[in-house]
Design a protein around this motif. Structure first.
Motif, PDB file in Angstrom:
ATOM      1  N   ALA A 201      -5.847  13.721   4.826  1.00 21.06           N
ATOM      2  CA  ALA A 201      -5.119  12.953   5.664  1.00 21.06           C
ATOM      3  C   ALA A 201      -6.027  11.826   6.211  1.00 21.06           C
ATOM      4  CB  ALA A 201      -4.298  13.479   7.045  1.00 21.06           C
ATOM      5  N   SER A 202      -5.881  10.660   6.330  1.00 18.57           N
ATOM      6  CA  SER A 202      -6.501   9.323   6.523  1.00 18.57           C
ATOM      7  C   SER A 202      -6.738   9.332   7.981  1.00 18.57           C
ATOM      8  CB  SER A 202      -6.237   8.177   5.811  1.00 18.57           C
ATOM      9  OG  SER A 202      -6.928   7.088   6.134  1.00 18.57           O
ATOM     10  N   THR A 203      -8.060   9.258   8.317  1.00 19.87           N
ATOM     11  CA  THR A 203      -8.270   8.957   9.878  1.00 19.87           C
ATOM     12  C   THR A 203      -9.279   7.929   9.865  1.00 19.87           C
ATOM     13  OG1 THR A 203     -10.081  10.520   9.258  1.00 19.87           O
ATOM     14  CG2 THR A 203      -8.173  11.357  10.480  1.00 19.87           C
TER      15      THR A 203
ATOM     16  N   ALA B 146      -2.657  15.487  -1.517  1.00 20.92           N
ATOM     17  CA  ALA B 146      -3.884  15.180  -2.486  1.00 20.92           C
ATOM     18  C   ALA B 146      -4.644  14.048  -1.826  1.00 20.92           C
ATOM     19  CB  ALA B 146      -3.521  14.708  -3.834  1.00 20.92           C
ATOM     20  N   LYS B 147      -5.870  13.866  -1.903  1.00 19.36           N
ATOM     21  CA  LYS B 147      -6.540  12.850  -1.182  1.00 19.36           C
ATOM     22  C   LYS B 147      -6.052  11.350  -1.968  1.00 19.36           C
ATOM     23  CE  LYS B 147      -9.167  10.647   1.590  1.00 19.36           C
ATOM     24  NZ  LYS B 147      -8.637  10.420   2.848  1.00 19.36           N
ATOM     25  N   SER B 148      -5.857  11.397  -3.121  1.00 18.68           N
ATOM     26  CA  SER B 148      -5.391  10.293  -3.673  1.00 18.68           C
ATOM     27  C   SER B 148      -4.623  10.541  -4.919  1.00 18.68           C
ATOM     28  CB  SER B 148      -6.816   9.511  -4.449  1.00 18.68           C
ATOM     29  OG  SER B 148      -6.253   8.414  -5.049  1.00 18.68           O
ATOM     30  N   VAL B 149      -3.323   9.968  -4.760  1.00 18.58           N
ATOM     31  CA  VAL B 149      -2.256  10.323  -5.811  1.00 18.58           C
ATOM     32  C   VAL B 149      -2.318   9.326  -7.102  1.00 18.58           C
ATOM     33  CG1 VAL B 149       0.173  10.492  -6.430  1.00 18.58           C
ATOM     34  CG2 VAL B 149      -0.779  11.047  -4.055  1.00 18.58           C
TER      35      VAL B 149
ATOM     36  N   GLN C  28      -7.787   3.171   0.379  1.00 15.13           N
ATOM     37  CA  GLN C  28      -9.044   3.842   0.840  1.00 15.13           C
ATOM     38  C   GLN C  28      -9.728   4.044  -0.327  1.00 15.13           C
ATOM     39  OE1 GLN C  28     -12.025   6.397   1.296  1.00 15.13           O
ATOM     40  NE2 GLN C  28     -10.005   7.535   0.652  1.00 15.13           N
ATOM     41  N   SER C  29      -8.938   4.877  -1.170  1.00 16.39           N
ATOM     42  CA  SER C  29      -9.682   5.414  -2.556  1.00 16.39           C
ATOM     43  C   SER C  29      -9.685   4.511  -3.542  1.00 16.39           C
ATOM     44  CB  SER C  29      -8.795   6.664  -3.051  1.00 16.39           C
ATOM     45  OG  SER C  29      -7.390   6.138  -3.219  1.00 16.39           O
ATOM     46  N   GLY C  30      -8.829   3.384  -3.738  1.00 13.74           N
ATOM     47  CA  GLY C  30      -8.843   2.671  -4.687  1.00 13.74           C
ATOM     48  C   GLY C  30      -8.347   3.108  -6.171  1.00 13.74           C
ATOM     49  N   GLU C  31      -7.549   4.231  -6.293  1.00 14.05           N
ATOM     50  CA  GLU C  31      -7.187   4.871  -7.149  1.00 14.05           C
ATOM     51  C   GLU C  31      -5.641   5.087  -7.060  1.00 14.05           C
ATOM     52  OE1 GLU C  31     -11.096   4.463  -8.923  1.00 14.05           O
ATOM     53  OE2 GLU C  31      -9.204   4.748  -9.818  1.00 14.05           O
ATOM     54  N   THR C  32      -5.160   4.947  -5.986  1.00 13.85           N
ATOM     55  CA  THR C  32      -3.692   5.330  -5.976  1.00 13.85           C
ATOM     56  C   THR C  32      -2.938   4.755  -7.092  1.00 13.85           C
ATOM     57  OG1 THR C  32      -4.054   5.865  -3.581  1.00 13.85           O
ATOM     58  CG2 THR C  32      -1.834   5.506  -4.383  1.00 13.85           C
ATOM     59  N   ILE C  33      -2.177   5.509  -7.575  1.00 13.13           N
ATOM     60  CA  ILE C  33      -1.614   4.591  -9.020  1.00 13.13           C
ATOM     61  C   ILE C  33      -0.635   3.603  -8.637  1.00 13.13           C
ATOM     62  CG2 ILE C  33       0.323   6.443  -9.081  1.00 13.13           C
ATOM     63  CD1 ILE C  33      -1.940   4.890 -12.104  1.00 13.13           C
TER      64      ILE C  33
ATOM     65  N   SER D  36       0.754  -1.081   0.008  1.00 12.51           N
ATOM     66  CA  SER D  36      -0.075   0.096   0.040  1.00 12.51           C
ATOM     67  C   SER D  36       0.871   1.116  -0.037  1.00 12.51           C
ATOM     68  CB  SER D  36      -0.842   0.100   1.236  1.00 12.51           C
ATOM     69  OG  SER D  36      -1.656   1.217   1.424  1.00 12.51           O
ATOM     70  N   CYS D  37       0.336   2.351   0.319  1.00 12.00           N
ATOM     71  CA  CYS D  37       0.814   3.670   0.278  1.00 12.00           C
ATOM     72  C   CYS D  37       0.592   4.272   1.290  1.00 12.00           C
ATOM     73  CB  CYS D  37       0.586   4.626  -0.995  1.00 12.00           C
ATOM     74  SG  CYS D  37       1.142   3.848  -2.484  1.00 12.00           S
ATOM     75  N   GLY D  38       1.410   5.425   1.913  1.00 13.24           N
ATOM     76  CA  GLY D  38       0.903   6.395   2.911  1.00 13.24           C
ATOM     77  C   GLY D  38       0.562   5.668   4.291  1.00 13.24           C
TER      78      GLY D  38
HETATM   79  C1  BG6 Z   1      -2.324  10.112   0.038  1.00 14.17           C
HETATM   80  C2  BG6 Z   1      -3.400  10.484   1.077  1.00 14.17           C
HETATM   81  O1  BG6 Z   1      -2.429  10.699  -0.937  1.00 14.17           O
HETATM   82  O2  BG6 Z   1      -2.615   8.531  -0.127  1.00 14.17           O
HETATM   83  C3  BG6 Z   1      -3.030   9.455   2.321  1.00 14.17           C
HETATM   84  O3  BG6 Z   1      -3.087  11.876   1.548  1.00 14.17           O
HETATM   85  C4  BG6 Z   1      -3.307   7.989   1.991  1.00 14.17           C
HETATM   86  O4  BG6 Z   1      -4.084   9.735   3.420  1.00 14.17           O
HETATM   87  C5  BG6 Z   1      -2.453   7.695   0.764  1.00 14.17           C
HETATM   88  O5  BG6 Z   1      -2.885   7.170   3.044  1.00 14.17           O
HETATM   89  C6  BG6 Z   1      -2.858   6.474   0.131  1.00 14.17           C
HETATM   90  O6  BG6 Z   1      -4.170   6.679  -0.383  1.00 14.17           O
HETATM   91  P1  BG6 Z   1      -5.253   5.403  -0.616  1.00 14.17           P
HETATM   92  O7  BG6 Z   1      -6.510   6.050  -1.016  1.00 14.17           O
HETATM   93  O8  BG6 Z   1      -4.782   4.434  -1.567  1.00 14.17           O
HETATM   94  O9  BG6 Z   1      -5.298   4.573   0.670  1.00 14.17           O
END
Ligand code: BG6
Length: 342
Positions: free
Chosen positions: A134-136, A336-339, A83-88, A34-36
């Motif tokens: 920021a994820s909570t 950004a909320k999702s990168v 969380q978003s399901g879109e993080t590249i 995962s990321c972040g």
């Molecule tokens: C960052 C968000 O861009 O992506 C973080 O600011 C998050 O809060 C991270 O943890 C990973 O995002 P995701 O949606 O793949 O869980």
């Protein structure tokens, strides 16, 4: 948790994994990526699955995994958390693992997202839309799902019916226990106002609380722009202790059980160097008088949910510090909320 416990009350139930217990019997390793903040949830999942199901788990940053060409066990099951399901980077890691013929599961909050659609199965978080960058709540729900998944696999291996029932009741009381921590918000706010002037923080925890130390540091960085680092508490003396001074407070996660005395001695090391200490400690543990400058109590609970309860105070602490410093808590700079671009 809703609707996700087995009828006999001794295990969890997940309808979206598309795997039978026979399939699970074949699996001898899990790989989580995962990321972040999601990566911190992977570290907690690793701890809980290895502790309760005794199955080895590997954790990788998705951005590294996608290029690392890691040699993986043939019978590994792959998990991504997003969380978003879109993080590249996480999407690319999922595609890389699928290219190598691995079954890939996703723990995801956004229904119908790309990662959810491209995975072979998974677990939706049902945390509702998460608006703040920021994820909570997505993190605490990822920790709850990690605890439930560890139970699910453990009951398919060597965990007894009785231990399963005890584990399930330990999960079911979490909402009430979190409510009790939230009632301490005024106390945590007062601490935050006193500590908002500092520009460096250390977060220190052991075992399942080490990832929460990382997350506490990340939250403070993300929304208040304070330099903060998370470490396994015993690792402190191999370098980070050089940062300790009256200007660099330390947030300690105090465990109950075997490691209590070891963490107390790490705290004494900090105190000996005039470092300030904020302790997050179970209600039942007896901290030596005067060792911590501030104490935030969390209710005693089942071992598998300690990371969830320990997370809420550091989310609140970073929130109130950011507010005290006049920061935009929901839209912090540079994030950004999702990168979705590399
Ligand atoms: C960052 C968000 O861009 O992506 C973080 O600011 C998050 O809060 C991270 O943890 C990973 O995002 P995701 O949606 O793949 O869980």
């Amino acid at each position: 948790m809703r609707g996700r416990f087995s009828a006999d009350g001794s295990s969890a139930n997940f309808g979206g994994l598309n795997l039978t217990s026979v399939d699970f019997r074949m699996i001898d390793r899990f790989v989580f990526t995962s990321c972040g903040t999601g990566w911190h949830a992977c570290l907690v999942a690793e701890h809980l699955i290895e502790r309760f199901a005794r199955i080895p788990v590997e954790v990788d940053y998705a951005s590294e995994f996608r290029y690392r060409n890691a040699p993986l066990d043939r019978d590994a099951l792959f998990f991504v958390i997003s969380q978003s399901g879109e993080t590249i980077d996480t999407l690319a890691a999922l595609r890389e693992a699928k290219r190598k013929g691995y079954k890939c599961m996703a723990i995801c909050n956004v229904v119908g997202s790309t990662i959810a659609r491209e995975s072979d199965g998974g677990i939706y978080q049902h945390a509702g839309p998460e608006v703040g960058v920021a994820s909570t709540k997505a993190f605490t729900s990822q920790l709850m799902i990690s605890a439930m998944f560890a139970l699910y696999v453990a009951r398919m291996r060597d965990m007894s019916f009785a231990d399963g029932v005890e584990y399930v009741s330990g999960l079911k009381v979490v909402p009430k226990l979190v409510e009790r921590i939230l009632q301490q918000a005024p106390h945590i706010r007062e601490i935050a106002i006193r500590y908002a002037k500092y520009n460096d923080f250390l977060f220190l925890g052991r075992l399942s609380l080490f990832p929460i130390a990382l997350e506490g540091a990340l939250k403070l960085k993300e929304i208040s722009y304070i330099h903060a680092e998370g470490y396994p508490a015993a690792e402190m003396k191999h370098g980070p202790i050089a940062l300790v001074s009256p200007e660099c407070p330390s947030v300690f996660f105090v465990p109950s059980g075997d490691l209590f005395n070891k963490v107390v001695s790490s705290m004494q090391e900090i105190k000996a160097r005039n470092g300030l200490i904020i302790a997050i400690a179970p209600e039942s543990c007896d901290l030596p008088t005067g060792l911590a400058d501030e104490v935030i109590r969390i209710p005693d609970c089942h071992e598998a949910v300690v990371p969830i309860l320990a997370t809420v105070p550091v989310q609140l602490l970073s929130y109130y510090i950011a507010v005290a410093r006049g920061c935009d808590v929901d839209k912090p700079r540079n994030l950004a909320k999702s990168v979705t671009v590399e």
